[in-house]
Design an enzyme around this catalytic site. Structure first.
Site, short mmCIF file in Angstrom:
data_model
loop_
_atom_site.label_atom_id
_atom_site.label_comp_id
_atom_site.label_asym_id
_atom_site.label_seq_id
_atom_site.Cartn_x
_atom_site.Cartn_y
_atom_site.Cartn_z
N CYS A 192 34.92 18.49 -40.42
CA CYS A 192 34.47 18.98 -39.12
C CYS A 192 32.98 18.78 -38.96
CB CYS A 192 34.80 20.47 -38.98
SG CYS A 192 36.53 20.87 -39.28
N VAL A 242 37.11 -2.43 -51.12
CA VAL A 242 36.15 -3.35 -50.52
C VAL A 242 36.27 -4.71 -51.20
CG1 VAL A 242 33.69 -3.88 -50.29
CG2 VAL A 242 34.51 -1.57 -49.82
#
Length: 681
Positions: free
Chosen positions: A2, A308
């Site tokens: 949040c 990645v």
């Protein structure tokens, strides 16, 4: 999970300011809406002196009962929380007779815990979090941050108002005018203290809380810190016992982090740390029937690994090893192509998300990885951050590991001569910085730890000559003096040099760089919550007690170290032979690029004479020289990293609208920033 934004006005306010305050909170939340697209809430006190705002990424209990702020209207307690609290079910049961819970959100337990335990409740939280609580009856404004700074939390004072927020950009709608803090930039105190690169803006430090009682002065206090054993006390546990103890705690840390009402995945490289996490996740699914959050039966038990994939010829790509691990685990493998053009495209958003600098482009890779996870519907990922700092993974720890003997785990095969010969080899060509001010006393304060040089001076900048008036503290001196008296006493009398090296990394590189550029800040740009099991404090407290000689043992015959030995042995059942035998390879992006390529074009666009002079504290001629060397025939790596840092400051200057730093060398400046000498009042 949040984003939060909060304000406390020190003076009485007319009631008609309510609509303006609500509008400011909304605008502040707009700047971090990427952190919480699922719900938004705010609360303003009847006297308009306190305001709490929250945007939500729903992970546990996505129903409206989990929306924030949380309220206990009976006792006038209100709270906003960012993060995950993994022991909430335990406290729901314990406090069910005292507190009426509205929903099943993990974060709702904060008010119940505060009412039962007072402000000591922070030490009972297990997870990663940042929170703000307002107690109307006691007029107590309280903010706390997790033990390692996984979640960010900043504060400042603007127009007699205390502002607290997840990200500094949220201060802008309240009238904050960002200014560079030159003394802090010169001393690098933003690396390891409560200061930031901006004047008058501070961190709530990891393991600390902030409080204002009765609208009075703001105070910051510690509630938790790392502990290490006395280096002179013999360890009585066996090696096998410690291996099993670490394995059990890591499995539990992973197990509780699989809980979510949304799908869960993992970030996977070719190294030990993330491979261990993926291996434990796979084990828990197959052996214990654990589920990866929510989803259909198939998806909740199917492991998704995201890796990645840099250019194969760059020397920085680990995706092939990651693929082999995923295949061994029977997991779904998602290689995410990150070439030079992608890194250049992600650069400015990465700087804006992290709100800091790092002389590497690896943060862009993490931003792109989070985007890929988001596209696959994954809202939570487990990651490997924190293992190196607690289990001695960095090569820079090796000199400190053998500079002193290890009486806690004596080994007859390693003589003083063996140690000293290897130490001399490691330190060939290396010198402890010795400018004016770095005395033997300063070195002693840091236990002569060699790692201090690395952690105290990460980003080298081409400062303008006029800033020399502020160059009163060398970064190593500032680092030594930033430690409290208790810590300095422990360093001096009890800790092994390796303990000191680990502690310095945990307090500097980890929260300031790694967790900002390769953690929460960039992941949340694409609504992905990252959970690092290695930073579970039950794991770290156990790991800190393991003898240095078992973390990174030295083989006197082969003259080699085995970094993270105890971790490799603990994770042996969950990782491949390839990973078990591999050497440490830090997650870094490629650093050599051609002229007129995407990265060179990016830097040429950003690092201009006008942009650098608008910053005000950098020297253009030095900057220009570094830019040319970075992409010239020699491809000077140091020049590249300096140029990269300058480009990041350009982005921060433009995105935040920072005023130009002024030459104060002819004024009354004495080299100190008075707003940073005193705690905010």
């Amino acid at each position: 999970m949040c984003g939060i934004t909060c304000t406390l006005h020190f003076h009485h306010q007319p009631k008609d300011v309510g609509p303006k305050l609500e509008s400011e909170i909304d605008e502040s939340l707009d700047l971090v809406r990427h952190r919480g697209p699922d719900a938004r809430g705010k609360w303003v006190s009847p006297d308009c002196r306190v305001g709490l705002g929250h945007v939500r990424l729903s992970i546990i209990d996505p129903s409206p009962q989990g929306d924030q702020p949380f309220h206990d209207y009976k006792d006038g307690i209100h709270a906003v929380v960012n993060g995950e609290l993994y022991n909430h079910e335990q406290y729901r049961k314990e406090l069910a007779q005292e507190f009426e819970f509205k929903g099943n959100s993990d974060c709702e337990v904060v008010i119940a815990l505060y009412k039962h335990y007072g402000i000591t409740f922070l030490s009972r939280l297990r997870g990663e979090f940042a929170l703000v609580l307002w107690d109307e009856k006691r007029q107590l404004f309280f903010a706390g941050r997790d033990r390692f700074g996984i979640k960010s939390l900043y504060y400042t004072v603007v127009n007699n108002r205390l502002l607290v927020a997840t990200e500094m950009k949220s201060f802008l709608p309240y009238g904050w005018k960002p200014e560079w803090c030159i003394p802090t930039l010169r001393s690098h105190e933003y690396d390891f203290g409560w200061k930031t690169i901006f004047k008058g803006v501070y961190n709530v430090r990891p393991g600390h809380y902030l409080r204002s009682q009765g609208f009075g002065p703001v105070e910051q206090s510690v509630y938790w810190d790392c502990e290490y054993p006395d280096k002179r006390v013999l360890e009585t546990r066996s090696e096998a016992e410690m291996i099993e103890g670490l394995r059990e705690r890591l499995l539990e840390a992973v197990r509780i982090r699989l809980r979510a009402d949304v799908p869960v995945g993992v970030y996977l490289s070719g190294g030990v740390d993330s491979s261990s996490i993926a291996g434990m996740m796979s084990h828990l699914i197959k052996e214990e029937g654990s589920r990866l959050g929510s989803g259909g039966d198939g998806e909740a038990t199917r492991l998704h690994c995201f890796s990645v994939e840099f250019d194969k010829t760059s020397g920085f790509d680990e995706s092939d090893a990651a693929r082999r691990t995923a295949e061994k685990l029977g997991a779904q493998f998602h290689p995410v192509r990150v070439d030079e053009r992608a890194l250049a495209s992600a650069f400015e958003d990465t700087v804006w998300a992290s709100e800091s600098t790092l002389p590497d482009l690896c943060g862009g890779g993490k931003l792109i990885l989070a985007e890929a996870a988001h596209k696959e519907g994954i809202k939570v990922v487990l990651t490997g951050e924190g293992a190196d700092e607690h289990l001695a993974g960095y090569p820079t720890y090796q000199p400190d590991a053998i500079r002193e003997e290890d009486p806690s785990w004596p080994t007859s095969s390693v003589t003083d001569a063996d140690r000293m010969n290897k130490l001399e080899t490691l330190l060939q060509g290396w010198t402890y910085p010795s400018p004016q001010g770095i005395t033997e006393a300063i070195k002693h304060m840091l236990n002569h730890t060699y790692n201090a040089s690395d952690v105290s001076d990460m980003c080298v900048l081409p400062f303008a000559a006029w800033t020399d008036v502020h160059d009163k503290l060398h970064p190593i001196v500032a680092l030594a003096e930033s430690l409290d008296g208790r810590t300095r006493h422990l360093i001096d009398t009890k800790w092994h040099p390796l303990h000191t090296a680990e502690y310095l990394s945990i307090k500097t590189l980890l929260p300031t760089y790694i967790l900002r550029h390769a953690g929460d800040n960039v992941d949340m740009m694409h609504q992905v919550e990252s959970r690092p099991p290695f930073l579970d404090h039950h794991v770290t407290e156990y790991a800190n007690g393991i003898p240095p000689s078992l973390k990174v043992p030295f083989n006197p015959v082969e003259k080699t170290f085995r970094e993270k030995y105890i971790l490799r042995e603990a994770m042996r059942p969950f990782i491949t032979d390839e990973v078990y035998s591999s050497r440490k390879k830090s997650y870094l992006a490629p650093s050599k690029y051609d002229v007129n390529g995407p990265v060179h074009q990016l830097f040429t666009r950003l690092v201009t004479k006008e942009n650098v002079e608008n910053i005000g504290f950098l020297d253009w001629d030095k900057t220009k020289s570094n830019l040319e060397k970075a992409f010239g025939d020699g491809k000077d790596e140091m020049a590249y990293r300096v140029t990269l840092s300058v480009a990041q400051y350009v982005v921060l200057s433009q995105r935040f609208g920072v005023g130009q730093a002024q030459d104060t060398s002819k004024g009354k400046a004495n080299g100190f920033c008075h707003e940073c000498l005193d705690e905010v009042k």
